[in-house]
Scaffold this motif. Structure first.
Motif, PDB file in Angstrom:
ATOM      1  N   MET A   1       0.826  -1.212   0.000  1.00 42.00           N
ATOM      2  CA  MET A   1       0.000   0.000   0.000  1.00 42.00           C
ATOM      3  C   MET A   1       0.857   1.257   0.000  1.00 42.00           C
ATOM      4  SD  MET A   1      -3.336   0.871   2.301  1.00 42.00           S
ATOM      5  CE  MET A   1      -2.566   0.768   3.894  1.00 42.00           C
ATOM      6  N   GLU A   2       2.104   1.140   0.399  1.00 46.13           N
ATOM      7  CA  GLU A   2       2.965   2.319   0.484  1.00 46.13           C
ATOM      8  C   GLU A   2       3.072   3.038  -0.851  1.00 46.13           C
ATOM      9  OE1 GLU A   2       7.674   3.265   1.307  1.00 46.13           O
ATOM     10  OE2 GLU A   2       6.669   1.680   2.471  1.00 46.13           O
ATOM     11  N   GLU A   3       3.217   2.251  -1.953  1.00 46.47           N
ATOM     12  CA  GLU A   3       3.330   2.874  -3.272  1.00 46.47           C
ATOM     13  C   GLU A   3       2.101   3.692  -3.626  1.00 46.47           C
ATOM     14  OE1 GLU A   3       5.636  -1.075  -3.621  1.00 46.47           O
ATOM     15  OE2 GLU A   3       3.970  -0.241  -2.482  1.00 46.47           O
ATOM     16  N   GLY A   4       0.928   3.155  -3.294  1.00 48.24           N
ATOM     17  CA  GLY A   4      -0.311   3.863  -3.589  1.00 48.24           C
ATOM     18  C   GLY A   4      -0.437   5.148  -2.789  1.00 48.24           C
ATOM     19  N   VAL A   5      -0.010   5.118  -1.522  1.00 51.57           N
ATOM     20  CA  VAL A   5      -0.075   6.309  -0.673  1.00 51.57           C
ATOM     21  C   VAL A   5       0.838   7.401  -1.220  1.00 51.57           C
ATOM     22  CG1 VAL A   5       0.464   7.219   1.615  1.00 51.57           C
ATOM     23  CG2 VAL A   5      -0.721   5.037   1.395  1.00 51.57           C
ATOM     24  N   LEU A   6       2.043   7.015  -1.625  1.00 51.35           N
ATOM     25  CA  LEU A   6       2.986   7.995  -2.163  1.00 51.35           C
ATOM     26  C   LEU A   6       2.496   8.577  -3.478  1.00 51.35           C
ATOM     27  CD1 LEU A   6       6.383   6.233  -1.353  1.00 51.35           C
ATOM     28  CD2 LEU A   6       5.376   8.225  -0.216  1.00 51.35           C
ATOM     29  N   LEU A   7       1.848   7.746  -4.286  1.00 53.08           N
ATOM     30  CA  LEU A   7       1.315   8.228  -5.550  1.00 53.08           C
ATOM     31  C   LEU A   7       0.186   9.231  -5.314  1.00 53.08           C
ATOM     32  CD1 LEU A   7       1.554   7.939  -8.601  1.00 53.08           C
ATOM     33  CD2 LEU A   7      -0.106   6.080  -8.494  1.00 53.08           C
ATOM     34  N   ALA A   8      -0.679   8.930  -4.358  1.00 51.80           N
ATOM     35  CA  ALA A   8      -1.753   9.860  -4.015  1.00 51.80           C
ATOM     36  C   ALA A   8      -1.184  11.173  -3.492  1.00 51.80           C
ATOM     37  CB  ALA A   8      -2.689   9.236  -2.979  1.00 51.80           C
ATOM     38  N   LYS A   9      -0.147  11.078  -2.675  1.00 51.68           N
ATOM     39  CA  LYS A   9       0.479  12.282  -2.146  1.00 51.68           C
ATOM     40  C   LYS A   9       1.064  13.131  -3.262  1.00 51.68           C
ATOM     41  CE  LYS A   9       4.008  13.912   1.086  1.00 51.68           C
ATOM     42  NZ  LYS A   9       4.980  13.534   2.144  1.00 51.68           N
ATOM     43  N   GLN A  10       1.703  12.474  -4.219  1.00 52.08           N
ATOM     44  CA  GLN A  10       2.316  13.189  -5.333  1.00 52.08           C
ATOM     45  C   GLN A  10       1.309  14.046  -6.081  1.00 52.08           C
ATOM     46  OE1 GLN A  10       4.250  10.590  -8.134  1.00 52.08           O
ATOM     47  NE2 GLN A  10       4.529  12.204  -9.665  1.00 52.08           N
ATOM     48  N   HIS A  11       0.082  13.539  -6.195  1.00 52.23           N
ATOM     49  CA  HIS A  11      -0.948  14.250  -6.948  1.00 52.23           C
ATOM     50  C   HIS A  11      -1.976  14.925  -6.042  1.00 52.23           C
ATOM     51  CE1 HIS A  11       0.445  12.719 -10.828  1.00 52.23           C
ATOM     52  NE2 HIS A  11       0.719  11.598 -10.173  1.00 52.23           N
ATOM     53  N   ARG A  12      -1.655  15.017  -4.745  1.00 53.81           N
ATOM     54  CA  ARG A  12      -2.537  15.681  -3.784  1.00 53.81           C
ATOM     55  C   ARG A  12      -3.959  15.140  -3.878  1.00 53.81           C
ATOM     56  NH1 ARG A  12      -0.563  21.996  -4.577  1.00 53.81           N
ATOM     57  NH2 ARG A  12       1.633  21.627  -4.105  1.00 53.81           N
ATOM     58  N   ALA A  13      -4.058  13.820  -3.871  1.00 54.76           N
ATOM     59  CA  ALA A  13      -5.331  13.142  -4.106  1.00 54.76           C
ATOM     60  C   ALA A  13      -5.868  12.514  -2.838  1.00 54.76           C
ATOM     61  CB  ALA A  13      -5.152  12.050  -5.168  1.00 54.76           C
ATOM     62  N   GLY A  14      -7.166  12.213  -2.879  1.00 50.42           N
ATOM     63  CA  GLY A  14      -7.746  11.345  -1.868  1.00 50.42           C
ATOM     64  C   GLY A  14      -7.322   9.919  -2.159  1.00 50.42           C
ATOM     65  N   LEU A  15      -7.630   8.998  -1.247  1.00 52.93           N
ATOM     66  CA  LEU A  15      -7.176   7.617  -1.394  1.00 52.93           C
ATOM     67  C   LEU A  15      -8.309   6.656  -1.104  1.00 52.93           C
ATOM     68  CD1 LEU A  15      -4.596   5.868  -1.873  1.00 52.93           C
ATOM     69  CD2 LEU A  15      -4.350   5.791   0.607  1.00 52.93           C
ATOM     70  N   GLN A  16      -8.467   5.657  -1.964  1.00 54.27           N
ATOM     71  CA  GLN A  16      -9.445   4.594  -1.747  1.00 54.27           C
ATOM     72  C   GLN A  16      -8.715   3.276  -1.628  1.00 54.27           C
ATOM     73  OE1 GLN A  16     -12.852   4.597  -4.297  1.00 54.27           O
ATOM     74  NE2 GLN A  16     -13.333   2.462  -3.921  1.00 54.27           N
ATOM     75  N   ILE A  17      -8.957   2.581  -0.534  1.00 51.38           N
ATOM     76  CA  ILE A  17      -8.296   1.316  -0.241  1.00 51.38           C
ATOM     77  C   ILE A  17      -9.305   0.179  -0.362  1.00 51.38           C
ATOM     78  CG2 ILE A  17      -7.056  -0.013   1.513  1.00 51.38           C
ATOM     79  CD1 ILE A  17      -6.191   2.641   2.750  1.00 51.38           C
ATOM     80  N   GLY A  18      -8.924  -0.887  -1.080  1.00 49.15           N
ATOM     81  CA  GLY A  18      -9.801  -2.040  -1.185  1.00 49.15           C
ATOM     82  C   GLY A  18     -10.393  -2.200  -2.557  1.00 49.15           C
ATOM     83  N   TYR A  19     -11.329  -3.122  -2.679  1.00 46.81           N
ATOM     84  CA  TYR A  19     -11.945  -3.442  -3.963  1.00 46.81           C
ATOM     85  C   TYR A  19     -12.991  -2.417  -4.346  1.00 46.81           C
ATOM     86  CZ  TYR A  19     -15.174  -5.555  -7.241  1.00 46.81           C
ATOM     87  OH  TYR A  19     -15.999  -5.768  -8.316  1.00 46.81           O
ATOM     88  N   SER A  20     -12.913  -1.953  -5.569  1.00 48.37           N
ATOM     89  CA  SER A  20     -13.927  -1.050  -6.106  1.00 48.37           C
ATOM     90  C   SER A  20     -14.766  -1.796  -7.134  1.00 48.37           C
ATOM     91  CB  SER A  20     -13.279   0.158  -6.780  1.00 48.37           C
ATOM     92  OG  SER A  20     -14.236   0.865  -7.543  1.00 48.37           O
ATOM     93  N   PRO A  21     -16.100  -1.676  -7.101  1.00 45.65           N
ATOM     94  CA  PRO A  21     -16.942  -2.364  -8.083  1.00 45.65           C
ATOM     95  C   PRO A  21     -16.753  -1.838  -9.491  1.00 45.65           C
ATOM     96  CG  PRO A  21     -18.245  -0.842  -6.776  1.00 45.65           C
ATOM     97  CD  PRO A  21     -16.886  -0.906  -6.145  1.00 45.65           C
ATOM     98  N   PHE A  22     -15.974  -0.766  -9.663  1.00 48.99           N
ATOM     99  CA  PHE A  22     -15.785  -0.190 -10.983  1.00 48.99           C
ATOM    100  C   PHE A  22     -14.613  -0.804 -11.739  1.00 48.99           C
ATOM    101  CE2 PHE A  22     -17.662   3.062  -8.226  1.00 48.99           C
ATOM    102  CZ  PHE A  22     -18.866   3.207  -8.874  1.00 48.99           C
ATOM    103  N   CYS A  23     -13.870  -1.715 -11.101  1.00 49.36           N
ATOM    104  CA  CYS A  23     -12.762  -2.358 -11.787  1.00 49.36           C
ATOM    105  C   CYS A  23     -13.292  -3.261 -12.891  1.00 49.36           C
ATOM    106  CB  CYS A  23     -11.928  -3.180 -10.813  1.00 49.36           C
ATOM    107  SG  CYS A  23     -10.489  -3.959 -11.575  1.00 49.36           S
ATOM    108  N   LYS A  24     -12.662  -3.206 -14.080  1.00 51.86           N
ATOM    109  CA  LYS A  24     -13.137  -3.972 -15.229  1.00 51.86           C
ATOM    110  C   LYS A  24     -12.381  -5.278 -15.437  1.00 51.86           C
ATOM    111  CE  LYS A  24     -16.154  -0.861 -16.239  1.00 51.86           C
ATOM    112  NZ  LYS A  24     -17.588  -1.104 -16.027  1.00 51.86           N
ATOM    113  N   ALA A  25     -11.551  -5.666 -14.465  1.00 56.44           N
ATOM    114  CA  ALA A  25     -10.897  -6.960 -14.587  1.00 56.44           C
ATOM    115  C   ALA A  25     -11.955  -8.057 -14.596  1.00 56.44           C
ATOM    116  CB  ALA A  25      -9.936  -7.164 -13.418  1.00 56.44           C
ATOM    117  N   ASP A  26     -11.652  -9.196 -15.257  1.00 59.27           N
ATOM    118  CA  ASP A  26     -12.680 -10.234 -15.339  1.00 59.27           C
ATOM    119  C   ASP A  26     -12.925 -10.837 -13.961  1.00 59.27           C
ATOM    120  OD1 ASP A  26     -10.885 -12.384 -14.808  1.00 59.27           O
ATOM    121  OD2 ASP A  26     -10.304 -12.454 -16.912  1.00 59.27           O
ATOM    122  N   SER A  27     -14.069 -11.497 -13.825  1.00 56.19           N
ATOM    123  CA  SER A  27     -14.513 -11.974 -12.510  1.00 56.19           C
ATOM    124  C   SER A  27     -13.563 -12.989 -11.906  1.00 56.19           C
ATOM    125  CB  SER A  27     -15.918 -12.570 -12.630  1.00 56.19           C
ATOM    126  OG  SER A  27     -15.936 -13.631 -13.562  1.00 56.19           O
TER     127      SER A  27
END
Length: 278
Positions: free
Chosen positions: A1-27
């Protein structure tokens, strides 16, 4: 998760952790990643003390450990918190000093305590709230909106002590027998700021007292849960471009980590994406 936190910080973004129903990967890929044993560690949030918005969505089903949740208490600018995972350990909301908006499902005492002592709260949206009435919220003098879905409340006691309230929405109130206060208090000018009120249960709303709801026939699904602000937000398993349909990568806690930057403002989402890898 560290990489995701640093990426969010770089872009001054909010952060969502966990599975999102919007992911288009196959089931099959979704199921495999969600069933992989994982430990969730919130310690990396310390790398981004400026974080203002955090979504904790569905964590891996085979989560073996959730640790360092107390890091949330050390986030000095965390204003918006949404929790949609039933595996989360006990969280004392009053210890998140900057918190203004809380969304939680379920809002049970084994998951969340001291909501009524979180003095800065302005917006409150709770699923399966276990309180018997609204008195827990009477000390929240900044609270302007209450949204309860499937609550256990049997009365509206406490409502008369919230003159600052602007919005009240109640859905699936199976134990609530009397809703007359919603109509009486504004008439008596005891809720002078109340502009939006709604109550749905197994009977029709009282005419001229309750305004009808217009969202999903009174029921909210996961698809309606969106961040309230228009700030950039990095989402785990956010809708990736078609060319990367199967490129959800696991990092840190073995969650979907396809991190896509959403635009600051509508109308069109950015096509630029960043993928964090181990």
């Amino acid at each position: 998760m560290e990489e995701g936190v640093l990426l969010a910080k770089q872009h001054r973004a909010g952060l969502q952790i966990g599975y999102s129903p919007f992911c288009k990967a196959d089931s099959a890929e979704v199921s495999a990643l969600m069933r992989r044993p994982a430990a969730v560690d919130f310690a990396p949030l310390a790398l981004y003390p400026e974080l203002e918005e955090l979504w904790i969505d569905e964590l891996p089903w085979e989560t073996t450990e959730i640790k360092n949740v107390e890091q949330l208490y050390a986030m000095p600018k965390l204003k918006n918190l949404s929790i949609w995972d039933k595996q989360m350990p006990l969280l004392d909301i009053s210890r998140i000093s900057a918190l203004e908006s809380l969304q939680a499902d379920p809002a049970a005492p084994k998951h969340i305590i001291n909501i009524g002592q979180a003095a800065g709260l302005r917006l409150l949206s709770l699923y399966s709230y276990k309180g018997k009435d609204l008195t827990e919220f009477t000390n929240l003098k900044n609270l302007t909106s209450i949204d309860l879905v499937n609550p256990a409340i049997g009365s509206l006691n406490g409502l008369e002590q919230m003159p600052q309230l602007e919005g009240l929405e109640l859905m699936d109130t199976r134990n609530l027998k009397d809703v007359s206060l919603i109509g009486e208090l504004p008439t008596q000018n005891r809720l002078p700021k109340l502009r939006s009120r709604c109550c749905r249960k197994n009977f029709k709303p009282i005419r001229n007292v309750l305004e009808p709801c217009a969202s999903n026939n009174g029921r909210r699904g996961r698809q309606n849960r969106q961040p309230e602000s228009h700030k950039t937000c990095f989402q785990a398993a956010s809708n990736p471009p078609p060319a990367h349909k199967h490129s959800c990568h696991a990092i840190g806690v073995t969650m979907f980590q396809k991190l896509t930057a959403l635009p600051n403002l509508p109308p069109q989402p950015s096509k630029k994406s960043w993928t964090a890898r181990k």
